[in-house]
Design an enzyme around this catalytic site. Structure first.
Site, short mmCIF file in Angstrom:
data_model
loop_
_atom_site.label_atom_id
_atom_site.label_comp_id
_atom_site.label_asym_id
_atom_site.label_seq_id
_atom_site.Cartn_x
_atom_site.Cartn_y
_atom_site.Cartn_z
N CYS B 87 80.58 3.47 10.53
CA CYS B 87 81.23 2.18 10.31
C CYS B 87 82.70 2.34 9.93
O CYS B 87 83.41 1.34 9.78
CB CYS B 87 80.47 1.38 9.26
SG CYS B 87 78.78 1.02 9.78
N HIS B 353 80.11 -7.92 11.72
CA HIS B 353 80.33 -6.47 11.62
C HIS B 353 80.05 -5.78 12.94
O HIS B 353 79.05 -5.08 13.09
CB HIS B 353 79.44 -5.92 10.50
CG HIS B 353 79.62 -4.46 10.23
ND1 HIS B 353 80.77 -3.77 10.50
CD2 HIS B 353 78.75 -3.55 9.69
CE1 HIS B 353 80.61 -2.49 10.15
NE2 HIS B 353 79.40 -2.33 9.66
#
Lengths: 130, 405
Positions: B87, B353
């Site tokens: 991420c 996200h």
């Protein structure tokens, strides 16, 4: 009684089931998985040491959504066993926040996970309320 | 060697669902947008770093975005770095371009992150957990004879990060399910002012607490929203910027610190991933590099992949005293009208996200405020901001950004 094998190689079965950690001979760091070298001090010698079977819950979650085939809900926890942190499920009590709590005292317990085609049982571990 | 590096142009697509567009389409929109925002052309770009985590439609596989993007926006032959760092992928792409400029290889470079994640479901799940079947044979580094997800803890992200937050509340004896839900309430409320967020619906505390429980204490709206999106930034050396137009110089944002860390060994990290130490290390380095203190920050975009993660990062980024994260939130400081607004974009829980796009999108949000261009959600007079991302495994990126003087 069916032949039994441990779910993971760091679980020792028998009359007094317990966990084994691979402890770095140089710095004392403990690992449950096999390491090529110590992540802390880079030493490459390890010795197996028993881990205390009683401890205190440092953190947990109750998983309600998981991959297909994984039974839910289950309580996944981190248990401090006399200074060594261990990952394991809280078992033999309902998986809800009334029964699984931060700081609760627990002890190692084993259970049969499944049976293979030759009738051998795999035995896993968890922690139950002490 | 370039002394300082600036963001000359930056953009993000709206986050959401794009069933009719592939990853390269999204990356192209963001890249062309950033180049236009910078006031330069494709031929000015001397290096390209492209981040993508999952691969997918439009790509032959993960790590293929950069050259695929060039086919659509310009095959100039410049070096391409395809980066992947969980991420933290987007922040890593940004930092790759920054390093190339600092090394003097080029004056201007482009960083892009793009992802399609709509409908991806649970991340981190090892798959079906059947124990019965063929003969048990120990495999792997723990000699397992059957899948461990659900038998020895959980491998899914909502559960891992739930434990990260619960461990903090246990360590300091403060915080509970409701507190985490209130953090989520804040971010969903903030998102109502962000037209580029995937979700812009304000949710009540009751709605959040009574939604589907994924991994206690994280209910569904307390988890980052899987969605599609892309973001991109054009970076320039300070020397080159000096020779540019006044309008470019006025809108340029200084990268006062760009830091990437990995997780150092800690006593308990083999059992519960330690996302705290590397974030604190990155923050300490960044504050020192920038000559900025946490109290100087006008806004922070931090990696609230789950409500339980936002709490611990208040502490890790030193926005409060050690152990003071619950008190900081309860003071109201992190709401957009508070002393130190956090995630005014809506955060990962509501803005969304799309993994590789997140790192640059967080930087974009901060830049948007520093440039005074954030419209209804503008934090008035913002001069300094911090953008943080973390990729489990782990990688942490922290950028401190400052408005042009």
């Amino acid at each position: 009684m069916a032949e039994q094998v441990p779910l993971v190689d760091y679980l020792v079965l028998g009359d007094a089931p317990h966990l084994l950690a691979h402890e770095c001979a140089q710095c004392g760091a403990r690992y449950f998985d096999h390491r090529n070298a110590c992540a802390r001090c880079f030493g490459a010698e390890f010795r197996d040491v028993p881990v205390a079977g009683e401890g205190e819950v440092q953190s947990f979650t109750i998983v309600s959504f998981a991959a297909p085939g994984v039974a839910v809900p289950f309580a996944a926890a981190v248990v401090d066993c006399d200074g060594t942190w261990v990952k394991g499920n809280i078992i033999n009590t309902p998986s809800d926040p009334d029964h699984v709590r931060l700081g609760m005292k627990v002890r190692l317990a084993t259970y049969v996970v499944g049976t293979d085609s030759s009738g051998t049982e795999a035995v896993g571990f968890g922690f139950e309320p002490a | 060697m370039a002394d300082d590096v600036w963001i000359l142009g930056i953009t993000m697509t709206k986050f959401g669902k794009y069933p009719d567009r592939d990853i390269v389409d999204l990356a192209a929109e963001a890249a062309r947008g950033a180049i236009a925002d910078a006031g330069v052309g494709m031929s000015d770009i001397g290096v390209l770093a492209a981040g993508n985590y999952m691969g997918g439609d439009g790509l032959l596989g993960p790590g293929r975005l950069g050259q695929a993007l060039q086919k659509q926006i310009g095959q100039t032959g410049v070096p391409v770095y395809n980066v992947m760092n969980a991420c933290a992928t987007g922040a890593t792409a940004l930092r790759t371009v920054l390093m190339a400029i600092k090394a003097g290889e080029t004056d201007i470079g482009l960083a892009v992150g793009a992802e399609k994640l709509s409908g991806a479901g649970l991340l981190g799940s090892g798959g079906a957990g059947k124990a019965d079947g063929a003969e048990f044979t120990p495999t792997g580094r723990v000699g397992q004879v059957a899948p461990l997800d659900g038998r020895i803890g959980t491998e899914t992200m909502p559960g891992v990060f739930a434990q990260v937050g619960m461990e903090y509340t246990h360590r300091y004896g403060k915080g509970d399910f409701e507190l985490f839900a209130r953090i989520s309430e804040k971010n969903h409320a903030h998102s109502t002012l962000n037209p580029l967020a995937a979700y812009t619906k304000r949710l009540t505390l009751d709605q959040i607490m009574n939604d589907v429980m994924v991994a206690y204490p994280n209910t569904r709206p307390m988890c980052s929203a899987n969605c599609d999106g892309a973001s991109a930034a054009v970076l320039v050396s300070g020397e080159r910027l000096k020779r540019m137009d006044p309008d470019q110089r006025r809108r340029a944002v200084k990268i006062s610190a760009s830091v990437l860390t990995s997780d150092p060994w800690t006593e308990t990290c083999q059992v519960l991933p330690d996302i705290n130490t590397l974030t604190r290390n990155a923050a300490e380095q960044a504050y020192t590099l920038a000559g900025v203190a946490p109290e100087d920050l006008d806004l922070v975009e931090l990696h609230d992949c789950f409500a339980t993660a936002e709490l611990v990062h208040y502490d890790n980024l030193m926005l409060c005293e050690p152990g003071g994260a619950v008190d900081l939130f309860e003071s109201g400081a992190t709401w957009r009208d508070g002393r130190l607004p956090v995630n005014v974009s809506g955060g990962l829980q509501s803005k969304g996200h799309p993994i590789a796009a997140t790192g640059i999108a967080n930087v974009w949000e901060v830049c948007h405020h520093l440039r005074g261009e954030a419209g209804d959600r503008q934090i008035e007079g913002a001069r300094v901001g911090l953008a943080h991302v973390i990729g489990l495994g782990s990688a942490c990126g922290v950028h401190i950004l400052e408005r042009a003087a």
